[in-house]
Design an enzyme around this catalytic site. Sequence first.
Site, short mmCIF file in Angstrom:
data_model
loop_
_atom_site.label_atom_id
_atom_site.label_comp_id
_atom_site.label_asym_id
_atom_site.label_seq_id
_atom_site.Cartn_x
_atom_site.Cartn_y
_atom_site.Cartn_z
N SER A 110 0.86 -1.18 0.00
CA SER A 110 0.00 0.00 0.00
C SER A 110 0.90 1.24 0.00
O SER A 110 1.97 1.23 -0.62
CB SER A 110 -0.92 -0.05 1.23
OG SER A 110 -1.73 1.09 1.28
N TYR A 129 -4.91 7.40 -7.70
CA TYR A 129 -3.83 6.54 -7.19
C TYR A 129 -3.94 6.41 -5.67
O TYR A 129 -3.94 5.30 -5.12
CB TYR A 129 -2.46 7.12 -7.59
CG TYR A 129 -1.30 6.43 -6.91
CD1 TYR A 129 -0.82 5.21 -7.39
CD2 TYR A 129 -0.71 6.97 -5.78
CE1 TYR A 129 0.23 4.55 -6.75
CE2 TYR A 129 0.34 6.33 -5.14
CZ TYR A 129 0.81 5.13 -5.62
OH TYR A 129 1.84 4.48 -4.99
N LYS A 179 -5.01 3.12 -3.07
CA LYS A 179 -4.24 2.59 -1.94
C LYS A 179 -5.12 2.51 -0.68
O LYS A 179 -4.98 1.59 0.13
CB LYS A 179 -3.00 3.45 -1.69
CG LYS A 179 -1.98 3.36 -2.82
CD LYS A 179 -1.45 1.95 -3.00
CE LYS A 179 -0.42 1.84 -4.11
NZ LYS A 179 0.13 0.49 -4.30
N1 LIG Z 1 7.77 5.12 -5.02
C1 LIG Z 1 7.26 5.42 -3.83
O1 LIG Z 1 7.73 6.31 -3.10
C2 LIG Z 1 6.08 4.64 -3.33
C3 LIG Z 1 5.44 5.07 -2.17
C4 LIG Z 1 4.37 4.34 -1.68
C5 LIG Z 1 3.98 3.18 -2.33
N2 LIG Z 1 4.62 2.79 -3.45
C6 LIG Z 1 4.17 1.54 -4.07
O2 LIG Z 1 5.26 0.65 -4.20
C7 LIG Z 1 5.05 -0.21 -5.35
C8 LIG Z 1 6.25 -0.16 -6.25
O3 LIG Z 1 6.52 1.16 -6.58
P1 LIG Z 1 7.68 1.52 -7.61
O4 LIG Z 1 7.75 3.00 -7.60
O5 LIG Z 1 8.89 0.70 -7.34
O6 LIG Z 1 7.05 0.94 -8.93
P2 LIG Z 1 6.68 1.61 -10.32
O7 LIG Z 1 7.91 2.14 -10.94
O8 LIG Z 1 5.54 2.54 -10.12
O9 LIG Z 1 6.24 0.34 -11.13
C9 LIG Z 1 5.50 -0.71 -10.64
C10 LIG Z 1 5.40 -1.79 -11.69
O10 LIG Z 1 4.03 -2.09 -11.83
C11 LIG Z 1 3.85 -2.65 -13.12
N3 LIG Z 1 2.53 -2.23 -13.59
C12 LIG Z 1 2.04 -0.98 -13.73
N4 LIG Z 1 0.79 -1.04 -14.21
C13 LIG Z 1 0.48 -2.34 -14.38
C14 LIG Z 1 -0.64 -3.04 -14.87
N5 LIG Z 1 -1.73 -2.42 -15.32
N6 LIG Z 1 -0.59 -4.39 -14.90
C15 LIG Z 1 0.50 -5.06 -14.49
N7 LIG Z 1 1.61 -4.46 -14.03
C16 LIG Z 1 1.60 -3.11 -13.99
C17 LIG Z 1 4.94 -2.12 -14.01
O11 LIG Z 1 5.56 -3.24 -14.62
P3 LIG Z 1 5.75 -3.41 -16.21
O12 LIG Z 1 5.92 -2.05 -16.81
O13 LIG Z 1 7.00 -4.24 -16.30
O14 LIG Z 1 4.53 -4.11 -16.68
C18 LIG Z 1 5.90 -1.43 -13.06
O15 LIG Z 1 7.20 -1.90 -13.15
C19 LIG Z 1 3.76 0.27 -5.99
O16 LIG Z 1 2.68 -0.50 -5.50
C20 LIG Z 1 3.64 1.70 -5.48
O17 LIG Z 1 2.30 2.14 -5.49
C21 LIG Z 1 5.65 3.49 -3.98
#
Ligand SMILES: NC(=O)c1ccc[n+]([C@@H]2O[C@H](COP(=O)([O-])OP(=O)(O)OC[C@H]3O[C@@H](n4cnc5c(N)ncnc54)[C@H](OP(=O)(O)O)[C@@H]3O)[C@@H](O)[C@H]2O)c1
Length: 351
Positions: A179, A202, A206
């Site tokens: 989340s 978004y 969450k």
């Molecule tokens: N970055 C932050 O500070 C932060 C903070 C709080 C929570 N989060 C959560 O942490 C997790 C990872 O974040 P991140 O920033 O490392 O990831 P990200 O760069 O946002 O990417 C997540 C991955 O999700 C896949 N994806 C996106 N849409 C999709 C769909 N419709 N179907 C299947 N796969 C899909 C993509 O893979 P492909 O392109 O290879 O398909 C992408 O590599 C997420 O759940 C995000 O919400 C992040």
Amino acid sequence: MHLSALITGTNSNLGLNIAYRLLEEVPTGDKLTIIVTSRTLPKAREAIDKIKEYNEKHAHREGILSFDYILVDFSNMVSILGAVYELKKSHEKIDYLFINAAQGVYAGIDWIQATKEVLANPVKASTFPTYKIQRVGVKSRDGLGLVFQANVFGPYYFVQQLAEPLLSKSPSPKVVWISSIMSKPSYLSFADLQLLQSDISYEGSKRLVDLLHLATYKDLHTKYGITQYLTHPGIFTSFSFFQYLNPFTFYGMLLMFYVARLFGSPWHNISGWTAANAPLFACLKAHPAHDSQEKKYGSACSYNGKEYLKVTDVDPSGKADVAKYFQDLKLQWDDRLKDQISDTRKIYADS
Ligand SMILES: NC(=O)c1ccc[n+]([C@@H]2O[C@H](COP(=O)([O-])OP(=O)(O)OC[C@H]3O[C@@H](n4cnc5c(N)ncnc54)[C@H](OP(=O)(O)O)[C@@H]3O)[C@@H](O)[C@H]2O)c1
């Protein structure tokens, strides 16, 4: 022992770091299979190459390490069903399932608003930013709210489909949801559960993840022996947001993160490795006897980046409504998809 871990959206900063930490933290003699997912073959292959490279350079596992990949788009129900079909064909069980994939429908950054927020309160601006512009009313090809389906309903359907027999065959299956701290109750309207009228879909998705976890974890255990946990990674650098930044704004953002941490924010992990702490804890260490499933397990760090776990409460208001909505929608989709189950080639031909 042979353990299989599936990480959705593996080729992301968090997804890869979850995999790296599994290599380090699953007992080294155990056989480990990592199943990566992506929407595209090149990104799936790249994720496997990166994890292999990490093992060769750092983890040096002794037990057999193997890989599989599944192409799945969570905003497409037929694609989810195809992925489940492939998994059932080629795996006997799944021990750990990380629901990491997520997307927003971003249109860019409101730079004027961003400047105002950063000048007024840099810690708040980098913890609860309101300057990311999100498109409103975007639907998937299935006619569902795109962010709702990609981040919540699609993964929920995936978990339900994998529960029996793949997860239930594991001696101690775990499902770990990712989340966010950006999941306040005020981000979700119960009149708009598909987030089609929301300009913060978004964040709303969450909040839905939080409520859906509370609404489903008991049933998953009773019916299938699955232990589900809710986690969040704090704040770290995301590959997907790079596209909106140039070198100047990227380093500006990074500087703001370090400043927030120095000013006492526990959530500015910055590194994907630290962000993966809570998901790994939930997967490998947490036990319902002493780690309540009603809570949310967050990756936190001290001012100098030392990681620790920070556990927070989740407001459960509305979880029964969410449970009902998801159950009903699942039944509708079970019905719509019931004739497509027998052959993946047919599934793709029809989509
Ligand atoms: N970055 C932050 O500070 C932060 C903070 C709080 C929570 N989060 C959560 O942490 C997790 C990872 O974040 P991140 O920033 O490392 O990831 P990200 O760069 O946002 O990417 C997540 C991955 O999700 C896949 N994806 C996106 N849409 C999709 C769909 N419709 N179907 C299947 N796969 C899909 C993509 O893979 P492909 O392109 O290879 O398909 C992408 O590599 C997420 O759940 C995000 O919400 C992040």
